[in-house]
Motif scaffolding. Structure first.
Motif, mmCIF file in Angstrom:
data_model
loop_
_atom_site.group_PDB
_atom_site.id
_atom_site.type_symbol
_atom_site.label_atom_id
_atom_site.label_comp_id
_atom_site.label_asym_id
_atom_site.label_seq_id
_atom_site.Cartn_x
_atom_site.Cartn_y
_atom_site.Cartn_z
ATOM 1 N N LYS A 35 0.841 -1.212 0.000
ATOM 2 C CA LYS A 35 0.000 0.000 0.000
ATOM 3 C C LYS A 35 0.862 1.242 0.000
ATOM 4 C CE LYS A 35 -4.195 -1.840 2.219
ATOM 5 N NZ LYS A 35 -5.067 -1.738 3.405
ATOM 6 N N LYS B 39 3.805 1.554 -1.265
ATOM 7 C CA LYS B 39 4.376 1.717 -2.605
ATOM 8 C C LYS B 39 3.354 2.295 -3.580
ATOM 9 C CE LYS B 39 7.856 -1.938 -2.392
ATOM 10 N NZ LYS B 39 8.308 -3.222 -2.940
ATOM 11 N N GLU B 40 2.083 1.812 -3.490
ATOM 12 C CA GLU B 40 1.015 2.297 -4.359
ATOM 13 C C GLU B 40 0.754 3.776 -4.114
ATOM 14 O OE1 GLU B 40 -2.333 -0.178 -3.691
ATOM 15 O OE2 GLU B 40 -1.452 -1.934 -4.708
ATOM 16 N N LYS B 41 0.789 4.158 -2.875
ATOM 17 C CA LYS B 41 0.523 5.559 -2.495
ATOM 18 C C LYS B 41 1.598 6.448 -3.070
ATOM 19 C CE LYS B 41 -0.687 8.374 1.433
ATOM 20 N NZ LYS B 41 -0.833 8.465 2.887
ATOM 21 N N ASP C 234 0.955 7.006 -6.834
ATOM 22 C CA ASP C 234 -0.122 7.942 -7.167
ATOM 23 C C ASP C 234 0.353 9.386 -7.045
ATOM 24 O OD1 ASP C 234 -1.735 5.831 -7.653
ATOM 25 O OD2 ASP C 234 -2.665 5.787 -5.651
#
Length: 225
Positions: free
Chosen positions: A217, A219-221, A224
């Motif tokens: 999560k 890394k995903e943040k 974005d």
């Protein structure tokens, strides 16, 4: 025929050489000792005979010495009575008695010389005999040790030992089979410890899973943004 033909053969003998040539050293040393002991008895018997002979000669000499003194006394008596003729005859008898004394002394000297020689021979013989007996003990000890070692070797190399070892192997194989059967009964059974261990491992896996989710999560943040 004996091993030794003369006493000098015993004294000058090399026991080691005799034993080396013998087919049966133990028998040979026994015969050597027997001959030495027999010879020692003979030498001592000869010594005893000579001692007895010496005593007899000494008694004869003492009687002859008494005659010498007696004839001298008679010669003095004859002179005191002015019988010179009788005194001369007494002195002649005295000389004869003295000759007997001297002759017997020579015999005693001869006997003493023989006794000294025999005494020396007895000492040499006893020394040789002690050496032979010491060798006999050594041979007996060596034979006993060799016999014991041979018996052990034969026992170790015999089929009986091999058979016994094979039996031990078979017994151990049977025990292994029994132990394997016992262990087989425990296969597939879960103990209380096993279940708690599983719970602990499950908790660790869940914690690691949640940590992995959190890292993903994060890394995903970042992506974005």
């Amino acid at each position: 025929m004996g091993i030794f033909s003369r006493f000098s053969d015993i004294v000058n003998s090399n026991i080691n050489a005799l034993l080396d040539k013998a087919e049966d050293p133990q028998k040979m040393v026994r015969l050597i000792i027997q001959e030495m002991e027999d010879t020692l008895v003979e030498v001592r018997s000869t010594s005893a005979r000579l001692i007895a002979e010496k005593k007899d000669v000494q008694r004869q000499q003492q009687r002859a010495e008494h005659e010498v003194l007696d004839w001298e006394s008679k010669a003095e008596l004859a002179l005191s009575k002015e019988r010179e003729d009788l005194a001369k005859q007494a002195l002649i008898e005295k000389q004869k008695a003295q000759q007997v004394v001297d002759s017997l002394q020579q015999e005693i000297d001869r006997i003493n010389e023989s006794l000294d020689k025999l005494n020396s021979e007895i000492g040499q013989l006893q020394e040789k005999l002690a050496d032979a007996k010491a060798r006999q003990k050594t041979i007996l000890m060596r034979q006993k040790t060799a016999t014991s070692r041979l018996a052990v070797k034969q026992q170790v190399d015999s089929n009986k030992v091999n058979d016994a070892m094979e039996k031990f192997d078979r017994y151990e194989s049977k025990i292994d089979d029994i132990e394997a059967q016992v262990e087989s009964y425990d296969l597939g059974k879960r103990t209380l410890r096993d279940e708690f261990a599983d719970l602990e491992n499950e908790g660790k896996v869940n914690d690691e899973l949640e940590a992995l989710k959190a890292r993903m999560k994060a890394k995903e943040k970042k992506g974005d943004e």
